[in-house]
Design an enzyme around this catalytic site. Structure first.
Site, short mmCIF file in Angstrom:
data_model
loop_
_atom_site.label_atom_id
_atom_site.label_comp_id
_atom_site.label_asym_id
_atom_site.label_seq_id
_atom_site.Cartn_x
_atom_site.Cartn_y
_atom_site.Cartn_z
N GLU A 1 -1.97 2.55 4.49
CA GLU A 1 -0.74 1.80 4.72
C GLU A 1 -0.68 1.25 6.15
O GLU A 1 -0.09 0.20 6.40
CB GLU A 1 0.47 2.69 4.46
CG GLU A 1 1.81 2.00 4.66
CD GLU A 1 2.96 2.99 4.64
OE1 GLU A 1 4.08 2.58 4.26
OE2 GLU A 1 2.76 4.16 5.01
N LEU B 1 0.84 -1.19 0.00
CA LEU B 1 0.00 0.00 0.00
C LEU B 1 0.88 1.25 0.00
O LEU B 1 1.96 1.26 0.59
CB LEU B 1 -0.93 -0.01 1.22
CG LEU B 1 -1.88 -1.21 1.29
CD1 LEU B 1 -2.70 -1.17 2.57
CD2 LEU B 1 -2.79 -1.25 0.07
N THR B 2 0.41 2.28 -0.66
CA THR B 2 1.20 3.48 -0.88
C THR B 2 1.70 4.11 0.42
O THR B 2 0.96 4.22 1.39
CB THR B 2 0.37 4.53 -1.64
OG1 THR B 2 -0.14 3.94 -2.84
CG2 THR B 2 1.21 5.74 -2.00
N HIS B 3 2.94 4.52 0.41
CA HIS B 3 3.56 5.22 1.54
C HIS B 3 3.71 6.70 1.19
O HIS B 3 4.11 7.03 0.09
CB HIS B 3 4.92 4.62 1.85
CG HIS B 3 5.71 5.42 2.84
ND1 HIS B 3 5.50 5.33 4.20
CD2 HIS B 3 6.71 6.35 2.67
CE1 HIS B 3 6.34 6.15 4.82
NE2 HIS B 3 7.08 6.78 3.91
N PRO B 4 3.40 7.63 2.12
CA PRO B 4 2.74 7.40 3.40
C PRO B 4 1.26 7.72 3.29
O PRO B 4 0.87 8.85 3.02
CB PRO B 4 3.45 8.41 4.30
CG PRO B 4 3.74 9.58 3.37
CD PRO B 4 3.90 9.00 1.99
#
Length: 348
Positions: free
Chosen positions: A326, A319-322
């Site tokens: 996430e 999942l995309t950070h930040p």
């Protein structure tokens, strides 16, 4: 139909759709109705900030109004009859909410029964309450009643049309939102549906689709909600209290909001995330978030629940950070702790 000018008008059609909603319930405490308390309608129309607002009711809407008024400059006192704020939520939610409000200098009185009211809201009002510690009087400038809702189903001719009500005066419907009269469909709060705008919209979709040959029902709907406090509180599915009452054993995973890196970049680390997981299938039974932007991870978890995915899908996802989403990988990476239902254990 009665018009504002006093005249009447008759409308006829092949189908009738009712979305008449609800209005604020005013508890039967001596003097309360005579004090002309605010409801959410009058509160939203105020052109002044109350000097000291007493909020009667510590549920979802009452808490949103309380925090907003406090941040606008009012002194605020919340009076809740149950033992915690947001009584439908778990005790850990009630505890963090009360701490949040105390940190914002909002007075909280839980386990408090309203005994009577004197004065007039908008001038001086005195609320007498009973708690475990005895009776006391709270004096304020205004009182806001946020103690439940009453359906707008009286004196609109439903009985003349053969439309029956249930024991709470909501329109009696089946799972297709059909009434006891043909070609009449209620939607939203007046049909006894959960009192959220997104549920009313789904009621409309059910009726619309069924009129076009569909077979949709209200059965088994997974209804999320979000209380727009700062930080927000949201939930989808069961909480621990509901699982206990249903006799369902579960595993639990819980992390502080500070473990979600996005909350640190926003400097908003108050709160927690908590998930209930089925002990056999690994499916997610429920998810609660009390944190900045709580509504966003709620939608992610709801999608996984609707798809019947085990929690491991979110645990192992990239999942995309930040982002707040996430944080779900962190939450589900924690080994879920088993909680056996007390009801199930006693039955055994």
């Amino acid at each position: 139909m009665q018009l504002n000018e006093g005249e009447s008008r008759l409308l006829a059609g092949e189908r009738i759709f009712l979305n008449v909603g609800t209005h604020a319930a005013v508890p039967d405490a001596p003097g309360l109705a005579g004090a002309k308390p605010l409801t959410h309608v009058e509160a939203l129309e105020l052109d002044r900030i109350p000097e000291h607002l007493i909020v009667l009711g510590g549920g979802y809407s009452g808490l949103e109004f309380a925090q907003a008024m406090r941040r606008l400059g009012a002194r605020v006192t919340i009076v809740e009859q149950q033992s915690q704020l947001a009584p439908r939520e778990d005790s850990d939610v009630g505890e963090v909410l009360e701490q949040l409000f105390r940190d914002e200098n909002i007075e909280v009185a839980t386990g408090a029964v309203a005994l009577g009211v004197e004065g007039q809201s908008g001038s001086t009002v005195r609320l007498r309450i009973a708690t475990a510690g005895g009776t006391r009087v709270i004096e304020g400038s205004d009182i806001l009643v946020m103690a439940g809702r009453v359906p707008n189903t009286q004196r609109i001719g439903l009985e003349d049309a053969g439309i029956k009500l249930d024991e709470r005066a909501y329109i009696k419907v089946n799972e297709r939102l059909e009434t006891t009269a043909p070609d009449v469909w209620p939607m939203g709060e007046c049909a006894g549906s959960p009192q959220f705008t997104h549920v009313s919209f789904d009621d409309f979709r059910i009726v619309r689709d069924n009129l076009n040959g569909g077979q949709r029902t209200t059965r088994g709907r997974l209804v999320p909600y979000c209380m727009f406090l700062d930080p927000a509180l949201g939930r989808v599915g069961m909480n621990e209290t509901e699982a206990e009452h249903a006799g369902i054993s579960y595993r639990i995973s819980k992390i502080p909001a500070a473990a979600v890196l996005r909350t640190r970049t926003l400097s908003e680390t108050r709160g927690f995330l908590k998930a209930l997981i089925d002990v056999v299938s690994d499916r997610i039974l429920g998810f609660t978030a009390f944190c900045v932007g709580a509504g966003e991870p709620i939608a992610v978890v709801q999608t996984a629940m609707l798809a019947g995915m085990p929690y491991t899908f979110l645990r192992d996802a990239i999942l995309t950070h930040p982002t707040l989403a996430e944080g779900l990988t962190v939450l589900f990476a924690n080994a879920p702790v088993a909680r056996e239902s007390k009801k199930q254990h006693s039955a055994a």
